[in-house]
Scaffold this active site. Sequence first.
Site, mmCIF file in Angstrom:
data_model
loop_
_atom_site.group_PDB
_atom_site.id
_atom_site.type_symbol
_atom_site.label_atom_id
_atom_site.label_comp_id
_atom_site.label_asym_id
_atom_site.label_seq_id
_atom_site.Cartn_x
_atom_site.Cartn_y
_atom_site.Cartn_z
ATOM 1 N N TYR A 174 97.740 56.744 53.907
ATOM 2 C CA TYR A 174 99.071 57.292 53.615
ATOM 3 C C TYR A 174 99.145 57.916 52.224
ATOM 4 O O TYR A 174 99.414 59.126 52.108
ATOM 5 C CB TYR A 174 100.134 56.212 53.820
ATOM 6 N N GLY A 177 96.629 60.835 51.958
ATOM 7 C CA GLY A 177 97.074 61.985 52.743
ATOM 8 C C GLY A 177 98.207 62.726 52.048
ATOM 9 O O GLY A 177 98.232 63.963 52.006
#
Length: 189
Positions: A174, A177
């Site tokens: 997360y 990204g």
Amino acid sequence: MNHSLYIQELEKLAAVMPVKELQGKTILVTGANCLIASCLIDVLMLPEVNSRVFAMCRSYSKGETRFSNYLSNPRFHLIAQDVSEPLQEIGQMYYIIQAASSADPYSFASDPVGVMKANIIGTDNLLSYAKEHGCKLFVFVSSGEVYGTVETGEKGFDEDLSGNVSSMTSRSCYPEGKRAAETLCLSYK
């Protein structure tokens, strides 16, 4: 949503937003079923805002449930698509708001590749679409998690700080990204 307190809060928010800049504009909001995007769509669908909204989410049935009040409104268009797949042609968007990304521990553990794809490939797909179609503004919804952890003794953080984000944990998909997508946005700029 029909909850009157929620509607009152949306109207308060609309009162401080640049509503004139949004009136009559066509806006694509991805990750439409998530908290931030769905609330933003509720604001954009207020009569005083009067925007044309394309709400993109992976699950059409969840989108139908969440946005049932808007389905018959000609200003609202529900699109079922994963942003990490090549985008379907939907015409020129004045604004694109990229909010698509699973942001929960279950997704980090069960589909870390999908989390990264939504952020990196999805953002690339949307930026490319924006560039090809003359989009005026692109907004990427990021996360405070991109700052990672700060060293002991530092008080808080600001946008100039690049804290430590370990790429070797189960949840790193997360923040890594999001960080990569932020860099991608800057690269397109």
